[in-house]
Write an enzyme that holds these catalytic residues in place. Structure first.
Site, PDB file in Angstrom:
ATOM      1  CB  CYS A   2      -0.947   0.064   1.191  1.00  0.00           C
ATOM      2  SG  CYS A   2      -2.195  -1.207   1.221  1.00  0.00           S
ATOM      3  NE  ARG A  27       4.704   1.610   0.419  1.00  0.00           N
ATOM      4  CZ  ARG A  27       5.339   1.613   1.570  1.00  0.00           C
ATOM      5  NH1 ARG A  27       6.601   1.979   1.616  1.00  0.00           N
ATOM      6  NH2 ARG A  27       4.747   1.258   2.689  1.00  0.00           N
ATOM      7  CD1 TRP A  74       0.468  -6.145  -2.702  1.00  0.00           C
ATOM      8  CD2 TRP A  74      -0.212  -6.889  -0.709  1.00  0.00           C
ATOM      9  NE1 TRP A  74       0.901  -7.438  -2.569  1.00  0.00           N
ATOM     10  CE2 TRP A  74       0.505  -7.920  -1.353  1.00  0.00           C
ATOM     11  CE3 TRP A  74      -0.744  -7.138   0.560  1.00  0.00           C
ATOM     12  CZ2 TRP A  74       0.711  -9.163  -0.778  1.00  0.00           C
ATOM     13  CZ3 TRP A  74      -0.539  -8.383   1.138  1.00  0.00           C
ATOM     14  CH2 TRP A  74       0.182  -9.381   0.466  1.00  0.00           C
ATOM     15  CG  ASN A 100       0.318   0.756   4.493  1.00  0.00           C
ATOM     16  OD1 ASN A 100       0.035  -0.440   4.484  1.00  0.00           O
ATOM     17  ND2 ASN A 100       1.559   1.200   4.388  1.00  0.00           N
ATOM     18  N   GLY A 101      -2.150  -0.840   6.336  1.00  0.00           N
ATOM     19  CA  GLY A 101      -2.106  -1.602   7.591  1.00  0.00           C
ATOM     20  C   GLY A 101      -3.336  -2.487   7.695  1.00  0.00           C
ATOM     21  CD  GLU A 480      18.511 -13.635  -1.514  1.00  0.00           C
ATOM     22  OE1 GLU A 480      17.705 -14.077  -0.687  1.00  0.00           O
ATOM     23  OE2 GLU A 480      18.304 -12.593  -2.142  1.00  0.00           O
ATOM     24  CE  LYS A 484      16.105 -11.917  -4.610  1.00  0.00           C
ATOM     25  NZ  LYS A 484      16.419 -11.133  -3.442  1.00  0.00           N
ATOM     26  CD  GLU A 487      11.859 -11.713  -4.601  1.00  0.00           C
ATOM     27  OE1 GLU A 487      13.043 -11.530  -4.291  1.00  0.00           O
ATOM     28  OE2 GLU A 487      10.933 -11.179  -3.988  1.00  0.00           O
ATOM     29  CG  HIS A 503      18.811 -37.682   3.797  1.00  0.00           C
ATOM     30  ND1 HIS A 503      19.032 -38.887   4.421  1.00  0.00           N
ATOM     31  CD2 HIS A 503      19.996 -37.020   3.814  1.00  0.00           C
ATOM     32  CE1 HIS A 503      20.297 -38.940   4.825  1.00  0.00           C
ATOM     33  NE2 HIS A 503      20.905 -37.813   4.462  1.00  0.00           N
ATOM     34  CE  LYS A 602      12.829  -3.127  -1.967  1.00  0.00           C
ATOM     35  NZ  LYS A 602      13.746  -4.229  -2.328  1.00  0.00           N
TER      36      LYS A 602
HETATM   37  C1  AGP Z   1      13.477  -9.921  -1.273  1.00  0.00           C
HETATM   38  O1  AGP Z   1      13.798 -10.119  -2.598  1.00  0.00           O
HETATM   39  C2  AGP Z   1      12.085 -10.009  -0.930  1.00  0.00           C
HETATM   40  N1  AGP Z   1      11.306  -9.118  -1.722  1.00  0.00           N
HETATM   41  C3  AGP Z   1      11.686 -10.126   0.523  1.00  0.00           C
HETATM   42  O2  AGP Z   1      11.982 -11.439   0.866  1.00  0.00           O
HETATM   43  C4  AGP Z   1      12.318  -9.190   1.584  1.00  0.00           C
HETATM   44  O3  AGP Z   1      13.671  -9.462   1.717  1.00  0.00           O
HETATM   45  C5  AGP Z   1      11.575  -9.378   2.917  1.00  0.00           C
HETATM   46  O4  AGP Z   1      10.236  -9.014   2.750  1.00  0.00           O
HETATM   47  C6  AGP Z   1      12.196  -8.584   4.052  1.00  0.00           C
HETATM   48  O5  AGP Z   1      12.146  -7.216   3.815  1.00  0.00           O
HETATM   49  P1  AGP Z   1      13.015  -6.210   4.650  1.00  0.00           P
HETATM   50  O6  AGP Z   1      14.439  -6.519   4.398  1.00  0.00           O
HETATM   51  O7  AGP Z   1      12.612  -4.862   4.130  1.00  0.00           O
HETATM   52  O8  AGP Z   1      12.647  -6.395   6.094  1.00  0.00           O
END
Ligand code: AGP
Length: 607
Positions: A2, A27, A74, A100-101, A480, A484, A487, A503, A602
């Site tokens: 949001c 965002r 969002w 927002n929230g 990681e 990546k 997402e 396993h 974001k």
């Molecule tokens: C990263 O590519 C992601 N979009 C997501 O996992 C992000 O790292 C996570 O939401 C944590 O966000 P922050 O670092 O702003 O706390």
């Protein structure tokens, strides 16, 4: 997650709101809307979809007012559609609200308001706020908002305008970010700085339960009791171009290309006379003797940086480290106490789960050290000590440069703890610092060869499922790399510890399965080579990422991406870049919206 923008001044509000909302697109959102004070009336235009759809809808409207609030939503409560989009307007048509929230007690409030004759149009929690402010309104908007906030449970950043008040509007926050932009003859609210940076660099960062009344010439901040609060002006020291694409097609590519610079910015100022200087953070050997355990907490990419932290701190400083996903930590009654150091990692500094985990740990007496990118964010302000990563604004939803700098910050902390504890000799300490200083040029050389990864992605973008396997720090990297890829390219992938494959998961490896193997740990190289042989024997195609010196890897893997000969313990900072590039090029090949992947935000400011 949001986005909110609000404006009052002499200029037309609509273009300012729309431009501001465009700067907050990163965002994540699925609908958008504005409410404008238009010729003595409140005019609301909103719809499902991108801002372009809203602009189309607005073309048939005359929106001329100089006061307005805008929102990108969002969806949490109720599907993304026109009715559920913000702003929401009260029953009487008098109050318009953006939010927002999450209002956690909205069902109870809804029952109450319905019993008073209020009719609800949407499925959202936010609509109760519009009706509640309307219910409490008695000619004084500030008072109506304060009275309403006392009944709200949950998190909010709010912008509220009232049909009776063409010359002011009110905003408030709790556990959701909101800033106030201070202009000349105009003032603003926004969820984040880029939304207003072209108009002003002077801002107020609102604290929880602060309420602000904005007119075009004045901004007054109050606490929840209606007492005026004196705020300090925060001057933003980065400029608009830092939040622009600067000729790159995507923010994500621009941000990866910035990695060498932001690593230098994060590492170099912390090295004085060959020793580490952690800003104002004073951790003495005596303090360390009192710490019997470290917790590292974060979400997503920040959590993955934490996994590197666990392996590294335990190995070098010999202090036990527990690593936790923030949303799990907060509900598992963690045994945190005053003998613990809690390291919180967050790019945005606003991730709600992480913030709550921090507060939970603080309540139990732990010392909080946060590694945060956004200056003045909630997590930074709640922490005892902050080590900022100087990555600059990160706009792409997929975190890249912030992760590299989080690792750099973690290494600085780990080396310092190990040295202070006497577990790293002076010689090894100086050597480690020198190696860290060479990291940015290592990343530079990886970026210079990005086309080889582009070529590999072009050959394999149709893969249905991809495995990332690694051992030790490379297992953390695998997690990681896999996140990546998922997402932004929507390709299913899984990360496994190399030794864990047999396993169960190896059953999924068949002819043509793509397996990506970061292998930067010298002491585990032979083990990884055996893992590659195991998957190759079952038909896998393997791309390995390893130091140039490891020539034997080329004999088993199909493709080898070489990184410079960097010491194993810090190699993840360099070896993650090929994984980020791989995800990027896969997403491009598949035609995905790289910077704004579906369903993602974001900054995750709700649970
Ligand atoms: C990263 O590519 C992601 N979009 C997501 O996992 C992000 O790292 C996570 O939401 C944590 O966000 P922050 O670092 O702003 O706390």
């Amino acid at each position: 997650m949001c986005g909110i923008v609000g404006y009052i001044g002499d200029k037309k509000a609509t273009p300012i709101l729309i431009n501001g909302l465009k700067k907050l697109e990163y965002r994540g959102y699925d609908s958008a809307g504005v409410a404008i004070f238009n010729h003595d009336d409140l005019k609301v235009v909103k719809c499902k979809g991108r801002l372009a759809a809203l602009e189309d809808k607005m073309r048939n409207e005359t929106l001329e007012g100089v006061l307005g609030i805008g929102h990108t939503r969002w969806a949490t409560h109720g599907e993304p559609n026109d009715v559920n989009s913000h702003p929401h307007i009260s029953h009487s048509g008098k109050i318009a609200v953006v939010h927002n929230g999450i209002i956690e007690n909205y069902m109870r409030l809804k029952d109450f308001l319905e019993s008073k004759g209020y009719e609800f149009k949407s499925e959202t929690d936010t609509e109760v706020v519009a009706h509640l402010v309307d219910y409490n309104y008695n000619g004084d908007l500030l008072q109506a908002v304060i009275t309403s906030l006392n009944d709200l449970e949950g998190s909010y950043a709010l912008g509220v305008i009232c049909k009776d008040m063409p010359e002011q509007f009110v905003a408030a926050r709790k556990d959701s970010p909101l800033i106030v932009g201070l202009g000349k003859g105009e003032n603003f609210i926004a969820s984040d700085i880029p939304a207003i940076l072209e108009h002003t660099r002077d801002i107020y960062i609102l604290e929880d339960k602060e309420i602000v009344v904005l007119t075009k010439d004045e901004v007054k901040v109050f606490d929840i009791y209606g007492v005026e609060v004196k705020k300090e002006i925060f001057r933003v020291n980065w400029d608009v171009t830092a939040a622009e694409k600067s000729g790159y097609e995507h923010f994500m590519m621009k941000e990866m290309m910035e990695e060498p610079k932001v690593l230098r910015d994060t590492i170099n100022p912390r090295i004085k006379d060959g020793k580490i200087l952690l800003d104002n953070i004073k951790i003495t050997a005596e303090d360390l003797n009192k710490i019997d355990k470290i917790y590292i907490i974060g979400c997503g990419t920040a959590y993955h940086a934490g996994v590197v932290g666990k392996y590294t701190i335990e190995k070098l400083a010999r202090i036990p480290v527990e690593i936790d996903i923030a949303s799990e930590f907060r509900y598992r009654e963690p045994m945190v106490n005053e003998r613990n150091l809690v390291i919180i990692i967050s790019q945005s500094g606003e991730t709600l789960d992480t913030l709550v985990a921090l507060k939970e740990s603080k309540k139990r007496g732990a010392r909080i050290l946060s590694i945060v990118n956004v200056v003045g964010s909630s997590i930074a302000r709640e922490s005892h000590d902050v080590l900022y990563t100087w990555a600059g604004p990160e706009i792409a939803v997929a975190s890249t440069k912030a992760y590299n700098t989080q690792l750099a910050a973690i290494y600085l902390v780990a080396f310092e703890l190990a040295y202070k504890k006497g577990n790293l000799s002076e010689e090894a300490y100086f050597k480690a610092i020198e190696e860290l200083k060479n990291i940015p040029s290592g990343v530079e050389s990886v970026l210079a060869n990005k086309e080889e990864i582009q070529k590999f992605a072009a050959q394999h973008y149709n893969a249905k499922s991809i495995f990332f396997i690694g051992r030790g720090l490379d297992y953390a990297l695998s997690m990681e790399g896999s996140l990546k890829l998922k997402e932004i390219s929507y390709v299913h992938s899984e990360a496994y510890a190399g030794g864990e494959l047999k396993h169960g998961t190896i059953a999924l490896i068949e002819e043509g399965t793509l397996v990506i193997c970061p292998m930067t740990q010298d002491y585990l190289l032979d083990k990884m080579i055996s893992n590659i042989k195991e998957v190759k024997a079952r038909g896998a195609i393997v791309m390995a990422i390893t130091q140039e010196k490891n020539k034997e890897v080329g004999k088993v893997a199909d493709v080898v991406v070489s990184i410079p000969d960097i010491d194993s313990k810090i190699a993840p900072i360099v070896a993650v870049t090929p994984l980020q590039l791989f995800a990027y090029y896969m997403a491009i090949q598949k035609g995905c919206d790289v910077d704004k992947p579906r369903n993602l935000a974001k900054s995750v400011t709700v649970e």
